[in-house]
Design an enzyme around this catalytic site. Structure first.
Site, PDB file in Angstrom:
ATOM      1  N   GLU A 118       0.822  -1.213   0.000  1.00  0.00           N
ATOM      2  CA  GLU A 118       0.000   0.000   0.000  1.00  0.00           C
ATOM      3  C   GLU A 118       0.858   1.265   0.000  1.00  0.00           C
ATOM      4  O   GLU A 118       0.533   2.246  -0.654  1.00  0.00           O
ATOM      5  CB  GLU A 118      -0.981   0.019   1.179  1.00  0.00           C
ATOM      6  CG  GLU A 118      -2.132  -0.967   1.042  1.00  0.00           C
ATOM      7  CD  GLU A 118      -3.030  -0.692  -0.171  1.00  0.00           C
ATOM      8  OE1 GLU A 118      -3.001   0.429  -0.708  1.00  0.00           O
ATOM      9  OE2 GLU A 118      -3.738  -1.616  -0.600  1.00  0.00           O
ATOM     10  N   TYR A 168      -6.280   6.730   4.131  1.00  0.00           N
ATOM     11  CA  TYR A 168      -6.509   5.676   3.144  1.00  0.00           C
ATOM     12  C   TYR A 168      -5.745   4.395   3.514  1.00  0.00           C
ATOM     13  O   TYR A 168      -6.315   3.294   3.529  1.00  0.00           O
ATOM     14  CB  TYR A 168      -6.087   6.143   1.729  1.00  0.00           C
ATOM     15  CG  TYR A 168      -5.913   4.947   0.830  1.00  0.00           C
ATOM     16  CD1 TYR A 168      -7.031   4.295   0.322  1.00  0.00           C
ATOM     17  CD2 TYR A 168      -4.657   4.404   0.584  1.00  0.00           C
ATOM     18  CE1 TYR A 168      -6.898   3.139  -0.436  1.00  0.00           C
ATOM     19  CE2 TYR A 168      -4.508   3.255  -0.174  1.00  0.00           C
ATOM     20  CZ  TYR A 168      -5.629   2.628  -0.685  1.00  0.00           C
ATOM     21  OH  TYR A 168      -5.504   1.486  -1.412  1.00  0.00           O
ATOM     22  N   ASP A 185      -9.541   4.566  -2.947  1.00  0.00           N
ATOM     23  CA  ASP A 185      -8.394   4.986  -3.756  1.00  0.00           C
ATOM     24  C   ASP A 185      -8.913   5.524  -5.096  1.00  0.00           C
ATOM     25  O   ASP A 185     -10.128   5.667  -5.298  1.00  0.00           O
ATOM     26  CB  ASP A 185      -7.394   3.832  -3.939  1.00  0.00           C
ATOM     27  CG  ASP A 185      -7.896   2.784  -4.917  1.00  0.00           C
ATOM     28  OD1 ASP A 185      -9.087   2.815  -5.290  1.00  0.00           O
ATOM     29  OD2 ASP A 185      -7.085   1.932  -5.335  1.00  0.00           O
ATOM     30  N   CYS A 213     -14.081  -0.923 -15.210  1.00  0.00           N
ATOM     31  CA  CYS A 213     -14.551   0.468 -15.134  1.00  0.00           C
ATOM     32  C   CYS A 213     -13.347   1.396 -15.306  1.00  0.00           C
ATOM     33  O   CYS A 213     -12.987   2.169 -14.420  1.00  0.00           O
ATOM     34  CB  CYS A 213     -15.255   0.707 -13.798  1.00  0.00           C
ATOM     35  SG  CYS A 213     -16.217   2.216 -13.782  1.00  0.00           S
ATOM     36  N   CYS A 222     -18.657  -1.747 -19.859  1.00  0.00           N
ATOM     37  CA  CYS A 222     -19.883  -1.902 -19.066  1.00  0.00           C
ATOM     38  C   CYS A 222     -20.571  -3.247 -19.330  1.00  0.00           C
ATOM     39  O   CYS A 222     -21.225  -3.794 -18.435  1.00  0.00           O
ATOM     40  CB  CYS A 222     -20.836  -0.738 -19.324  1.00  0.00           C
ATOM     41  SG  CYS A 222     -20.092   0.860 -18.927  1.00  0.00           S
ATOM     42  N   CYS A 263     -19.513  -5.689 -16.846  1.00  0.00           N
ATOM     43  CA  CYS A 263     -19.515  -5.216 -15.459  1.00  0.00           C
ATOM     44  C   CYS A 263     -20.606  -5.893 -14.627  1.00  0.00           C
ATOM     45  O   CYS A 263     -21.779  -5.918 -15.029  1.00  0.00           O
ATOM     46  CB  CYS A 263     -19.719  -3.703 -15.440  1.00  0.00           C
ATOM     47  SG  CYS A 263     -19.736  -3.034 -13.770  1.00  0.00           S
ATOM     48  N   CYS A 279     -25.957   0.624 -12.037  1.00  0.00           N
ATOM     49  CA  CYS A 279     -25.138   1.811 -12.301  1.00  0.00           C
ATOM     50  C   CYS A 279     -25.959   2.963 -12.884  1.00  0.00           C
ATOM     51  O   CYS A 279     -26.469   2.872 -13.999  1.00  0.00           O
ATOM     52  CB  CYS A 279     -24.003   1.437 -13.250  1.00  0.00           C
ATOM     53  SG  CYS A 279     -22.895   2.817 -13.577  1.00  0.00           S
TER      54      CYS A 279
HETATM   55 FE1  SF4 Z   1     -18.369   1.432 -14.534  1.00  0.00          FE
HETATM   56 FE2  SF4 Z   1     -21.011   1.601 -14.354  1.00  0.00          FE
HETATM   57 FE3  SF4 Z   1     -19.903   0.794 -16.614  1.00  0.00          FE
HETATM   58 FE4  SF4 Z   1     -19.822  -0.784 -14.457  1.00  0.00          FE
HETATM   59  S1  SF4 Z   1     -21.629  -0.164 -15.595  1.00  0.00           S
HETATM   60  S2  SF4 Z   1     -18.114  -0.350 -15.873  1.00  0.00           S
HETATM   61  S3  SF4 Z   1     -19.619   0.745 -12.821  1.00  0.00           S
HETATM   62  S4  SF4 Z   1     -19.688   2.799 -15.693  1.00  0.00           S
END
Ligand code: SF4
Length: 386
Positions: A63, A146, A164, A216, A223, A226, A232
């Site tokens: 870290e 952090y 972060d 992301c 997305c 994701c 989202c």
């Molecule tokens: Fe990022 Fe939202 Fe796309 Fe997922 S859906 S990669 S959180 S912008």
């Protein structure tokens, strides 16, 4: 009279009003992200394997190294540190100069000095074990909010809110936060607090880091891959989030560095003051670094440096300019004129070097704590000698 709400309280109130997509529950983020992490986690040298307990020393070391530095750059340094100092007690017993030398090239050298001071504090005040509590971790040298949260969560599985750069981006997009950074930091912390689960907070933080690093991403987020796509709120505007305040223009400072060689080939290096930029690292003796026009000619520069070296047993009246080195620090650009000065035979190996300086044989340069900017100076000077 009721007291004024704090910044954190205002941020928590604002965060509570920001919805996920279709009003989904923030508690839904944790399970989706953790299930994804269990299949797609990155293998990193400092990470424990699934089912294994993390080693606080490794977590802390990584870290500190990862602050302002990429995973790819840190990996080699981490392995070298661990091979040389396998435990926090080994690091605490090390010579500071050896730590600075091993750190050379990673930048932000205050981290290396704090790393050493922290290892000593853990051995001397904590019986050689890192504390698990965020507040106790924060009391250690070089451990900020952090890092304390990351160690508490990842190494000790405490519930802590870890934020972060990668996690900031994921959170800003999940909740479609339009407030620019750095102003949005308190709000992003409060939002990350809302989605951090009570259990597996360390895995959750690492999962969000991995999602930010691989899915992301700052540009062209993927997305379709994701696990949070159905939650989202910011997907349609993801590429412009998180918004950032315009950066201030960096000024340029200028100065001169002298590569001073003795007839036997030894080079004069000086230790920089312990505090401040590149504190405790070695350098080719340099004039001050100032904003303004390019430095004067070699003779004036030599006179300025000779004055700075005070009782220097070196004469720099034959300094020759060999080129320019450019380097960028966090707050400014630097242009260093590199001058080569070969001093005469009157300077024998027995001569005492000026204050804070020492003569270093050319084949020993690799073992010296030279920061990157000074390695560039060495390359420019040595290239000029070929
Ligand atoms: Fe990022 Fe939202 Fe796309 Fe997922 S859906 S990669 S959180 S912008």
């Amino acid at each position: 009279m009721p007291s004024k709400p704090t910044k954190a309280e205002r941020a928590a109130e604002q965060a509570a009003a920001l919805p996920l997509k279709d009003g989904a529950e923030p508690a839904a983020v944790g399970p989706s992200l953790l299930a994804w992490y269990d299949r797609h986690r990155r293998r990193l040298p400092w990470r424990a394997a699934p089912g294994e307990a993390a080693d606080p020393y490794r977590v802390w070391l990584s870290e500190i190294m990862l602050q302002q530095t990429t995973v790819a750059t840190v990996a080699d340094y981490f392995q070298r540190f661990l091979a040389r100092w396998p435990t926090v007690a080994d690091l605490a017993a090390a010579d500071l100069d050896a730590v600075l030398t091993e750190w050379a090239g990673l930048g932000y050298y205050a981290r290396a000095r704090n790393l050493h001071a922290c290892a000593r504090a853990v051995v001397e005040t904590q019986g050689g074990r890192f504390p698990a509590d965020e507040a106790a971790l924060r009391a250690l040298p070089g451990v900020g909010a952090y890092t304390a949260a990351a160690i508490a969560a990842i190494a000790f599985d405490r519930r802590a809110v870890v934020l972060d750069g990668n996690i900031e981006r994921v959170t800003a997009r999940l909740f479609a936060v339009e407030t620019p950074l750095p102003e949005a930091k308190a709000l992003l912390y409060a939002l990350t607090d809302r989605i951090t689960p009570a259990a597996r907070a360390g895995d959750f933080a690492q999962a969000a880091m991995d999602l930010g690093a691989g899915v992301c991403t700052p540009r062209k987020p993927r997305c379709m891959l994701c696990p949070l796509v159905d939650l989202c709120a910011g997907r349609a505007v993801a590429e412009r989030l998180p918004a950032k305040a315009p950066k201030k223009r960096k000024p340029t400072r200028r100065g001169a560095a002298f590569w001073i060689e003795r007839p036997d080939g030894a080079v004069l290096l000086r230790r920089r003051p312990e505090s401040g930029l590149l504190g405790g690292m070695m350098e080719a003796p340099s004039t001050d670094w100032r904003e303004g026009p390019p430095p004067a000619g070699p003779a004036d520069l030599a006179a300025e440096l000779a004055a700075a070296l005070a009782d220097a047993p070196v004469r720099l009246d034959r300094a020759v300019e060999v080129g320019l080195v450019r380097h960028t620090f966090t707050h400014f650009h630097l242009e260093l004129t590199v001058l080569r000065a070969q001093i005469g035979a009157e300077h024998e190996a027995a001569d005492a070097p000026p204050d804070a300086c020492r003569w270093v044989a050319p084949d020993r340069l690799d073992g010296v704590a030279l920061p990157t900017v000074m390695r560039k100076v060495a390359e420019r000077a040595l290239g000029a000698f070929d």
